[in-house]
Scaffold this motif. Structure first.
Motif, short mmCIF file in Angstrom:
data_model
loop_
_atom_site.label_atom_id
_atom_site.label_comp_id
_atom_site.label_asym_id
_atom_site.label_seq_id
_atom_site.Cartn_x
_atom_site.Cartn_y
_atom_site.Cartn_z
N GLY A 93 -2.56 12.67 9.04
CA GLY A 93 -3.60 13.27 8.19
C GLY A 93 -4.71 12.37 8.10
N PHE A 94 -4.88 11.25 8.66
CA PHE A 94 -5.88 10.26 8.69
C PHE A 94 -5.71 9.28 9.75
N THR A 95 -6.73 8.63 10.13
CA THR A 95 -6.79 7.59 11.01
C THR A 95 -6.51 6.22 10.41
N SER A 96 -5.18 5.91 10.71
CA SER A 96 -4.82 4.70 9.53
C SER A 96 -5.64 3.29 9.88
N GLN A 97 -6.14 3.21 11.14
CA GLN A 97 -6.83 1.84 11.75
C GLN A 97 -7.98 1.78 10.85
N TYR A 98 -8.65 2.72 10.35
CA TYR A 98 -9.93 2.55 9.56
C TYR A 98 -9.91 2.43 8.23
N PHE A 99 -8.57 1.88 7.54
CA PHE A 99 -8.09 2.00 6.12
C PHE A 99 -7.09 0.77 6.12
N THR A 100 -7.15 0.13 4.77
CA THR A 100 -6.13 -0.50 4.36
C THR A 100 -4.67 0.01 4.30
N ILE A 101 -3.54 -0.28 4.96
CA ILE A 101 -2.19 -0.10 4.81
C ILE A 101 -1.57 -1.08 3.97
N ALA A 102 -0.85 -0.85 2.81
CA ALA A 102 -0.39 -1.86 2.17
C ALA A 102 1.40 -1.73 1.82
N TRP A 103 2.03 -2.60 1.86
CA TRP A 103 3.31 -2.64 1.53
C TRP A 103 3.66 -3.24 0.16
N PHE A 104 4.40 -2.31 -0.52
CA PHE A 104 4.75 -2.69 -2.05
C PHE A 104 6.19 -2.62 -2.23
N ARG A 105 6.93 -3.51 -3.17
CA ARG A 105 8.21 -3.08 -3.40
C ARG A 105 8.67 -3.00 -5.00
N GLN A 106 9.80 -2.49 -5.25
CA GLN A 106 10.07 -2.41 -6.64
C GLN A 106 11.56 -2.53 -6.65
N ALA A 107 12.05 -3.40 -7.44
CA ALA A 107 13.41 -3.94 -7.67
C ALA A 107 13.90 -3.09 -9.01
N PRO A 108 15.16 -2.85 -9.28
CA PRO A 108 15.39 -2.41 -10.40
C PRO A 108 14.98 -3.19 -11.71
N GLY A 109 14.71 -2.35 -12.59
CA GLY A 109 14.32 -3.43 -13.85
C GLY A 109 12.69 -4.12 -13.71
N LYS A 110 12.33 -4.10 -12.58
CA LYS A 110 11.23 -4.93 -12.32
C LYS A 110 9.95 -4.13 -12.13
N GLU A 111 8.61 -4.70 -12.33
CA GLU A 111 7.46 -4.08 -11.94
C GLU A 111 7.49 -3.94 -10.31
N ARG A 112 6.56 -2.82 -9.92
CA ARG A 112 6.18 -2.82 -8.47
C ARG A 112 5.21 -3.73 -8.27
N GLU A 113 5.39 -4.51 -7.06
CA GLU A 113 4.52 -5.61 -6.71
C GLU A 113 4.00 -5.58 -5.01
N GLY A 114 2.63 -5.64 -5.00
CA GLY A 114 2.23 -5.62 -3.78
C GLY A 114 2.64 -6.86 -2.83
N ILE A 115 2.96 -6.68 -1.69
CA ILE A 115 3.43 -7.69 -1.03
C ILE A 115 2.76 -8.05 0.15
N SER A 116 2.07 -6.89 0.73
CA SER A 116 1.32 -7.46 2.10
C SER A 116 0.32 -6.11 2.43
N CYS A 117 -0.88 -6.47 2.96
CA CYS A 117 -1.46 -5.40 3.57
C CYS A 117 -2.12 -5.89 4.81
N ILE A 118 -2.73 -4.84 5.37
CA ILE A 118 -3.62 -5.04 6.75
C ILE A 118 -4.55 -4.27 6.85
N ARG A 119 -5.90 -4.70 6.92
CA ARG A 119 -6.94 -3.94 6.84
C ARG A 119 -7.76 -3.46 8.19
N GLY A 120 -7.79 -2.20 8.28
CA GLY A 120 -8.68 -1.64 9.44
C GLY A 120 -8.65 -2.16 10.50
N SER A 121 -9.67 -2.01 11.40
CA SER A 121 -9.50 -2.37 12.86
C SER A 121 -9.74 -3.87 13.01
#
Length: 129
Positions: free
Chosen positions: A26-54
């Motif tokens: 639905g969009f061309t991801s290379q022009y935007f940032t894609i990030a990985w988050f994770r959430q463990a039971p009982g914990k807040e969601r945390e952002g762990i890594s991302c990659i920006r654009g081209s």
């Protein structure tokens, strides 16, 4: 419409490896940032890594630095998270997200976690012996 689909999760022993995939549509991801988050039971969601654009600019949070590697295949509109030396504390549901359409999720080395509005459904990663 914008869609992100994660895959690659599973059960792995401590010290093992997994590679997660985030397939975008639905969009061309290379022009935007894609990030990985994770959430463990009982914990807040945390952002762990991302990659920006081209520019392939990347960011890693301290808990995963040196063990995880983010990459992208623009031809497949897919971002990967290679996870090595996995620990039990890495157990969580892993989500990918994008800062489409504004593209301001990673700026000057700062990861603005609140600027990601489109999310995948998540994939479970369990690290256990």
């Amino acid at each position: 419409q914008v869609q992100l689909v994660e895959s690659g999760g599973g059960l792995v022993q401590p010290g093992g490896s997994l590679r997660l995939s985030c397939a975008a549509s639905g969009f061309t991801s290379q022009y935007f940032t894609i990030a990985w988050f994770r959430q463990a039971p009982g914990k807040e969601r945390e952002g762990i890594s991302c990659i920006r654009g081209s520019e392939f600019i990347t960011y890693y949070a301290d808990p995963v630095k040196g063990r995880f590697t983010i990459s992208r295949d623009n031809a497949k509109n897919t971002v990967y998270l290679q996870m090595n030396s996995l620990k039990p504390e890495d157990t969580a549901v892993y989500y990918c997200a994008t800062d489409y359409p504004f593209g301001v999720g990673l700026q000057n080395g700062v990861f603005f976690r609140e600027r990601f509005d489109y999310w995948g459904q998540g994939t479970q990663v369990t690290v256990s012996s």
